[in-house]
Write an enzyme that holds these catalytic residues in place. Structure first.
Site, PDB file in Angstrom:
ATOM      1  N   ARG A  50      -6.107  -4.419  11.441  1.00  0.00           N
ATOM      2  CA  ARG A  50      -6.047  -4.428   9.993  1.00  0.00           C
ATOM      3  C   ARG A  50      -7.426  -4.751   9.437  1.00  0.00           C
ATOM      4  O   ARG A  50      -8.302  -5.226  10.148  1.00  0.00           O
ATOM      5  CB  ARG A  50      -5.027  -5.465   9.493  1.00  0.00           C
ATOM      6  CG  ARG A  50      -5.346  -6.897   9.894  1.00  0.00           C
ATOM      7  CD  ARG A  50      -4.171  -7.804   9.570  1.00  0.00           C
ATOM      8  NE  ARG A  50      -4.407  -9.178   9.953  1.00  0.00           N
ATOM      9  CZ  ARG A  50      -4.956 -10.101   9.161  1.00  0.00           C
ATOM     10  NH1 ARG A  50      -5.341  -9.767   7.947  1.00  0.00           N
ATOM     11  NH2 ARG A  50      -5.121 -11.331   9.577  1.00  0.00           N
ATOM     12  N   THR A  51      -7.595  -4.481   8.147  1.00  0.00           N
ATOM     13  CA  THR A  51      -8.872  -4.746   7.504  1.00  0.00           C
ATOM     14  C   THR A  51      -8.968  -6.232   7.200  1.00  0.00           C
ATOM     15  O   THR A  51      -8.272  -6.752   6.332  1.00  0.00           O
ATOM     16  CB  THR A  51      -8.997  -3.945   6.197  1.00  0.00           C
ATOM     17  OG1 THR A  51      -8.759  -2.566   6.482  1.00  0.00           O
ATOM     18  CG2 THR A  51     -10.375  -4.095   5.592  1.00  0.00           C
ATOM     19  N   LEU A  52      -9.824  -6.932   7.944  1.00  0.00           N
ATOM     20  CA  LEU A  52      -9.990  -8.368   7.715  1.00  0.00           C
ATOM     21  C   LEU A  52     -10.904  -8.629   6.531  1.00  0.00           C
ATOM     22  O   LEU A  52     -10.777  -9.645   5.851  1.00  0.00           O
ATOM     23  CB  LEU A  52     -10.560  -9.022   8.973  1.00  0.00           C
ATOM     24  CG  LEU A  52      -9.730  -8.837  10.249  1.00  0.00           C
ATOM     25  CD1 LEU A  52     -10.444  -9.465  11.433  1.00  0.00           C
ATOM     26  CD2 LEU A  52      -8.351  -9.461  10.083  1.00  0.00           C
ATOM     27  N   ASP A  93      -9.257   1.906   3.984  1.00  0.00           N
ATOM     28  CA  ASP A  93      -7.900   1.639   3.512  1.00  0.00           C
ATOM     29  C   ASP A  93      -7.424   2.747   2.576  1.00  0.00           C
ATOM     30  O   ASP A  93      -6.231   3.098   2.575  1.00  0.00           O
ATOM     31  CB  ASP A  93      -7.840   0.282   2.807  1.00  0.00           C
ATOM     32  CG  ASP A  93      -7.799  -0.882   3.788  1.00  0.00           C
ATOM     33  OD1 ASP A  93      -7.684  -0.628   4.991  1.00  0.00           O
ATOM     34  OD2 ASP A  93      -7.878  -2.047   3.349  1.00  0.00           O
TER      35      ASP A  93
END
Length: 240
Positions: free
Chosen positions: A17-19, A76
């Site tokens: 996931r995009t941290l 995203d």
């Protein structure tokens, strides 16, 4: 006996996931006009604090009746487009003569963004969704935590603070295409002067009952001779 592998997190577990947003786009502005909806965004994308990419398109057609513009993390946004491709294909498979309109797509995006936020795994975007179906114009926005609304004009990012006051003063319901484009260009120019992540290369897209048109990107004419630009610290001694 529990395997060691079951107790140790996969080395890729944190990369699913995009941290933190790395490559990001700035404001999107949308307005209703006499014949439909207009969206505008610049084509810049920043890598951290560096304005790295100059030709990134952040406005896409969704199905037959909608346009989507996105601020925030570009990867995203690509994931959201993948979700929407699957949604539109699934809808088309019914072959029932109907197709998803902008209101349905906006509601879907509201649920997606809120669902991901509740999982502490948000999509780092603010979205503008506009469209026309059966003669009805629709324009809405949703951010990364699921806050959403409809309006006659919307904006994301700095545009929500700097462009919306201009739109409140100058927007009219029966604006022609030419007047609406001039208004959007004015908003984008104000954002260019005040947002370090913005560039003067912008793109405009329109959607009407007849269909969608995404115009080629073009450059705004700029003027940097303002006295406040020449001496930005005047009257503020000791500042940078």
């Amino acid at each position: 006996m529990t395997s060691v592998q079951g107790l140790v997190a996969s080395p890729d577990a944190d990369s699913q996931r995009t941290l933190y947003p790395y490559v990001t786009g700035t404001s999107v502005v949308g307005v209703k006009y006499k014949d439909g909806i207009l969206l505008a965004a610049d084509t810049g994308a920043s890598y951290g604090s560096t304005l790295r990419y100059k030709s990134v398109e952040r406005i896409k057609a969704i199905g037959k009746h909608s346009l989507l513009g996105a601020s925030g993390e570009i990867s995203d946004f690509q994931e959201i487009l993948r979700y929407l491709d699957e949604l539109i294909i699934y809808d088309d498979m019914w072959d029932d003569g109907n197709s998803l309109g902008p209101k349905e797509v906006h509601n879907y995006l509201n649920r997606v963004m809120y669902n991901r936020r509740n999982k502490f795994n948000p999509l780092w975007n603010s979205l503008v969704l506009g469209g026309v179906k059966n003669g009805e114009k629709y324009l809405g926005t949703v951010n990364m935590i699921g806050v959403h609304y409809e309006d006659n004009h919307v904006a994301t990012g700095f545009g929500n603070h700097l462009a919306r006051p201009i739109l409140r003063d100058e927007w009219k319901e029966d604006m022609s295409f030419e007047d609406a484009v001039k208004l959007l260009e004015k908003c984008m120019l104000v954002l260019l002067y005040r947002d370090r992540s913005a560039i003067n290369k912008m793109q405009i897209a329109k959607i009407t009952e007849e269909g969608t048109t995404i115009y080629p990107a073009y450059s705004l004419k700029t003027f940097w001779g303002f006295s406040s630009f020449a001496n930005p610290t005047k009257g503020a001694e000791g500042s940078w």
